[in-house]
Design a protein around this motif. Sequence first.
Motif, PDB file in Angstrom:
ATOM      1  N   GLY A 125       5.028 -13.050 -48.340  1.00  0.00           N
ATOM      2  CA  GLY A 125       5.402 -12.551 -47.016  1.00  0.00           C
ATOM      3  C   GLY A 125       6.902 -12.442 -46.843  1.00  0.00           C
ATOM      4  O   GLY A 125       7.410 -11.446 -46.316  1.00  0.00           O
ATOM      5  N   VAL A 126       7.646 -13.473 -47.281  1.00  0.00           N
ATOM      6  CA  VAL A 126       9.108 -13.453 -47.130  1.00  0.00           C
ATOM      7  C   VAL A 126       9.715 -12.336 -47.968  1.00  0.00           C
ATOM      8  O   VAL A 126      10.575 -11.577 -47.497  1.00  0.00           O
ATOM      9  N   VAL A 127       9.266 -12.215 -49.224  1.00  0.00           N
ATOM     10  CA  VAL A 127       9.818 -11.172 -50.096  1.00  0.00           C
ATOM     11  C   VAL A 127       9.500  -9.791 -49.523  1.00  0.00           C
ATOM     12  O   VAL A 127      10.331  -8.882 -49.552  1.00  0.00           O
ATOM     13  N   ASN A 128       8.308  -9.646 -48.981  1.00  0.00           N
ATOM     14  CA  ASN A 128       7.920  -8.372 -48.362  1.00  0.00           C
ATOM     15  C   ASN A 128       8.845  -8.030 -47.194  1.00  0.00           C
ATOM     16  O   ASN A 128       9.307  -6.889 -47.054  1.00  0.00           O
ATOM     17  N   SER A 131      13.063 -19.179 -40.553  1.00  0.00           N
ATOM     18  CA  SER A 131      12.201 -18.452 -39.617  1.00  0.00           C
ATOM     19  C   SER A 131      11.245 -17.541 -40.378  1.00  0.00           C
ATOM     20  O   SER A 131      10.047 -17.484 -40.092  1.00  0.00           O
ATOM     21  N   TYR A 132      11.776 -16.835 -41.380  1.00  0.00           N
ATOM     22  CA  TYR A 132      10.944 -15.962 -42.215  1.00  0.00           C
ATOM     23  C   TYR A 132       9.827 -16.772 -42.875  1.00  0.00           C
ATOM     24  O   TYR A 132       8.675 -16.345 -42.944  1.00  0.00           O
ATOM     25  N   LEU A 133      10.197 -17.949 -43.397  1.00  0.00           N
ATOM     26  CA  LEU A 133       9.262 -18.756 -44.181  1.00  0.00           C
ATOM     27  C   LEU A 133       8.062 -19.193 -43.339  1.00  0.00           C
ATOM     28  O   LEU A 133       6.913 -19.037 -43.750  1.00  0.00           O
ATOM     29  N   TYR A 134       8.327 -19.736 -42.153  1.00  0.00           N
ATOM     30  CA  TYR A 134       7.224 -20.191 -41.293  1.00  0.00           C
ATOM     31  C   TYR A 134       6.378 -19.015 -40.815  1.00  0.00           C
ATOM     32  O   TYR A 134       5.150 -19.095 -40.750  1.00  0.00           O
ATOM     33  N   ARG A 135       7.060 -17.930 -40.485  1.00  0.00           N
ATOM     34  CA  ARG A 135       6.328 -16.763 -40.006  1.00  0.00           C
ATOM     35  C   ARG A 135       5.388 -16.237 -41.087  1.00  0.00           C
ATOM     36  O   ARG A 135       4.232 -15.911 -40.831  1.00  0.00           O
ATOM     37  N   ALA A 136       5.882 -16.171 -42.319  1.00  0.00           N
ATOM     38  CA  ALA A 136       5.070 -15.661 -43.433  1.00  0.00           C
ATOM     39  C   ALA A 136       3.927 -16.610 -43.767  1.00  0.00           C
ATOM     40  O   ALA A 136       2.830 -16.176 -44.127  1.00  0.00           O
ATOM     41  N   PHE A 137       4.180 -17.916 -43.642  1.00  0.00           N
ATOM     42  CA  PHE A 137       3.154 -18.901 -44.002  1.00  0.00           C
ATOM     43  C   PHE A 137       1.935 -18.816 -43.086  1.00  0.00           C
ATOM     44  O   PHE A 137       0.793 -18.903 -43.537  1.00  0.00           O
ATOM     45  N   PRO A 163       9.708 -21.904 -55.469  1.00  0.00           N
ATOM     46  CA  PRO A 163       9.505 -20.565 -56.049  1.00  0.00           C
ATOM     47  C   PRO A 163      10.104 -19.454 -55.207  1.00  0.00           C
ATOM     48  O   PRO A 163      10.607 -18.464 -55.746  1.00  0.00           O
ATOM     49  N   LEU A 164      10.105 -19.612 -53.885  1.00  0.00           N
ATOM     50  CA  LEU A 164      10.707 -18.588 -53.028  1.00  0.00           C
ATOM     51  C   LEU A 164      12.211 -18.504 -53.275  1.00  0.00           C
ATOM     52  O   LEU A 164      12.763 -17.411 -53.425  1.00  0.00           O
ATOM     53  N   HIS A 165      12.878 -19.661 -53.307  1.00  0.00           N
ATOM     54  CA  HIS A 165      14.317 -19.661 -53.576  1.00  0.00           C
ATOM     55  C   HIS A 165      14.617 -19.003 -54.926  1.00  0.00           C
ATOM     56  O   HIS A 165      15.567 -18.227 -55.053  1.00  0.00           O
ATOM     57  N   ASN A 166      13.785 -19.310 -55.923  1.00  0.00           N
ATOM     58  CA  ASN A 166      13.994 -18.734 -57.257  1.00  0.00           C
ATOM     59  C   ASN A 166      13.835 -17.214 -57.247  1.00  0.00           C
ATOM     60  O   ASN A 166      14.591 -16.498 -57.896  1.00  0.00           O
ATOM     61  N   VAL A 167      12.837 -16.724 -56.492  1.00  0.00           N
ATOM     62  CA  VAL A 167      12.622 -15.280 -56.400  1.00  0.00           C
ATOM     63  C   VAL A 167      13.814 -14.608 -55.712  1.00  0.00           C
ATOM     64  O   VAL A 167      14.324 -13.580 -56.176  1.00  0.00           O
ATOM     65  N   ILE A 168      14.261 -15.182 -54.597  1.00  0.00           N
ATOM     66  CA  ILE A 168      15.371 -14.582 -53.850  1.00  0.00           C
ATOM     67  C   ILE A 168      16.623 -14.522 -54.718  1.00  0.00           C
ATOM     68  O   ILE A 168      17.338 -13.503 -54.756  1.00  0.00           O
ATOM     69  N   LYS A 169      16.890 -15.613 -55.446  1.00  0.00           N
ATOM     70  CA  LYS A 169      18.061 -15.623 -56.337  1.00  0.00           C
ATOM     71  C   LYS A 169      17.923 -14.574 -57.436  1.00  0.00           C
ATOM     72  O   LYS A 169      18.878 -13.877 -57.773  1.00  0.00           O
ATOM     73  N   ALA A 170      16.699 -14.468 -58.014  1.00  0.00           N
ATOM     74  CA  ALA A 170      16.481 -13.476 -59.070  1.00  0.00           C
ATOM     75  C   ALA A 170      16.595 -12.054 -58.543  1.00  0.00           C
ATOM     76  O   ALA A 170      16.931 -11.131 -59.286  1.00  0.00           O
TER      77      ALA A 170
END
Length: 931
Positions: free
Chosen positions: A41-44, A16-22, A94-101
Amino acid sequence: MVTIPENPFVLVDGSSYLYRAFYAPPHLTNSAGEPTGAVYGVVNMLQSLLKQFNPSHIVVVFDAKGKTFRDEMYQEYKSNRPSMPDDLRSQIEPLHNVIKAMGLPILIVDGVEADDVIGTLSRQASREGICTLISTGDKDMAQLVDQHTLLINTMTDTVLDVQGVNDKFGIPPELIIDYLGLMGDKVDNIPGVPGVGEKTALAMLQGIGSMDAIYENLEKLAPLGFRGSKSMAKKMQDNEEMARLSYRLATIKTDVELTESYKDFKPKPQDTDALVKLFGKLEFKRWLAALLDGGQMVSKASTEAGAAVSDVVVGNSGVDRSNYKTIYTKGQLTQWINKLKDAPLFAFDTETTSLDYMQAEIVGLSFAIQSNIDSDDDPIIEAAYLPLTHDYIDAPKQLDLDETLAELKPLLESNDYHKVGQNLKYDRSVLLNHGIELKGIQFDTMLEAYVLDSTGKHDMDTLALKYLGHKCISFEEVAGKGKKQLTFNQIAIKEAAPYAAEDADVTLRLHLNLFEQLKAIPSLLKLFNEIELPLLSVLSDIERGGVEIDSQLLAMQSNEIAKRLQILEEEAYKEAGKPFNLSSPKQLQTILFEELNIPVIKKTPKGAPSTAEEVLQELALTYPLPKLIIEHRGLSKLKSTYTDKLPKMVNEKTGRVHTSYHQAVTVTGRLSSSDPNLQNIPIRSAEGRRIRQAFVAKPGYKIVAADYSQIELRIMAHLSQDKGLLDAFSTGKDIHKATAAEVFSVALDDVSVDQRRSAKAINFGLIYGMSAFGLAKQLNIGRQEAQQYMDRYFNRYPGVLTYMEDTRAVAHENSFVETILGRRLQLPNIKSRNGMLKKAAERAAINAPMQGTAADIIKKAMIDMASWVAQQETGTVQILMQVHDELVFSIKEELVEPYIKEIQRIMANAANLDVPLIADAGIGDNWDEAH
């Protein structure tokens, strides 16, 4: 108001976050043209969520690839949803990688949706009495709310408990599935019962109860009295199978087999090094800077063993501020001068009292050298700050300014000792204020970075982040902000020294990094060595020479403009029927589109009627008020920017105006200027040309303006090798008349003024990638007619079309195009999946080699011209200004004729094209007369 217990278990609906941010702005891309907006957007949103609730446990749940059990249950499930856009799909990894990091757990389970995983985890937690917060924008999740489970919509910042669901939907959480089953869901293509919408479903559920209860009491539907209630029993009966299927499709599964549970979802400490790399590639500069400053993306309170900020070690820049030295004594100074003399190259920077290069005085100097120059190991940099005029209370004793500069002068003025700096044009000018001419300028990191990639910013802080992964101490950190900001001489040396020494340290490290990249591309290294670096000193001399202006004439013009503005205001009030603020877009919107009922041509992103320049230009063809507004805007800008401001910019010492030229700003390589901006003085209006009259020659001298004639079209002829264009320029034809003759099929002598004007629009429009639509608009003709003009043009000049097609292909392959001299013009959006961005990049690809080559040529001409000026008798000729393709000179009257011939010769020989380069020259007592 819902009370949320501290440190809840947070379940994030990542999909849901991903589509909303896109789909929400801004639609960001990095310099490689890769979309990054959804990740940002998702990270924010995650950061905001973490900051607000500081969860003890959290997991971000995403949908798995492929089909789920619901697809097997109903083949049409979600079939009306479009496939995932490529620009979104490319951001998932890249989003998955950021969230994991960031240290946040991620969960993806095959065969089910994220909703089902969240449903299972929330029910497990609820049974154990754990307060759970589900973060989503999906209304279906309301079915999961219970005494321990809350729902939050981060976009609206609303939290729903059991009562909140009741208030919002009119039914309790346990009836949400029934609600969705009855009315269906268009988004997920859940069919529901035909003819049952929100109001009908609500009426049935509130009147009877669950779907089961409704089917057990169909006879009770008619007495409920809602619209269609009398026939509803039959509808329900006829569609029971579909209703039951819809109920099952809408039911979130709460018994998914999971190998992980609540205890496994405690956040871990962030992997700062991984985040630095990821944010560097994604070009999230603010977050990258925060990380390099020891910041945390996830609150320390919610992680295990959160490290203190001061202990965080990030990046691998090698910068170590603890080793910086401060030079207080003559012995230390002598020691450092010897070190600098022994070094094959040293970095150098000035700290001053002002950003105005004509006013700035030295407060201190910083130096850096590499001490392991012969080693293959990472560079070891020694850096020091030499404070000279810090004058705050209790400032420690410093070396005498004049004596110290006298000691340093032989070093700084020698070509034998090689220097590198960041924007050394400024430092060179500052030293000239103290009687020292900086020589031995071997490198400039701002220019090295600019030659490598002209896009983006080229200040040291940005370059340090981009190339070194290092965050520099900002000026605000040591000087403060706003009105209370200190000048450098007021800053305590213990705070000033690390800031200043770091400048030299980072500059040297940047050079070592950038120069290796330049060496790998010989054409760029040649451009740096033969154009950009030599131009630095040329521009510095032009800036310092300045230009005389007639302040009295400007004051008179200001008064005349003020009177005209007053008349325009009165005429505008008359047209509007009342007084209003002509500078207020909001008031103008109201008057134009509400009170005068003028049709709305274009809207702003927020949906308001636009009053932008192009809109007013179109409206001005029909309505008098927009025409008055356009003239008022233009005159107001002239007055505030030039006629009022220029006299205030006259330097007290020189009596002249001194602009600043910027080498590393424009993408194409052209110079820009500021304070004043000479490039923007309008020449098409009479008022704009009058401003040029105020740029005057001193007694006994004339102003000479030499301007390249149609340089970009000549470059097009050279690049395209089109025979028709080459012949036209080589034989000295009027290119616009020649084009008109070809396009309109008339003899050269029979070309009319209007035909030449149209041909000129075609010639220049095509090199800027103009479409038939754009040409039609410019010539005020039909699109079909404009297309016919273009077709005829390309039939007569087929080489131009071939060049355009080949250039687009090269741009797509390389993501850059090149000028004749090898300057690379990056096109980060050329591979974008966004059609508008891609088309704009393709237009830029066609024009950039011409604009960039023109920029290279005028720069080469300036370097050659400066060399020639230096050989003439002192005071006989001075380069006053550079504006676009024009050079402006001050020349002693009796030498004007021979000097003009030499100027034209030098400009013509600045490049070797397959068509002649021609510089037209004019003479006058002021700039307007000469141009």
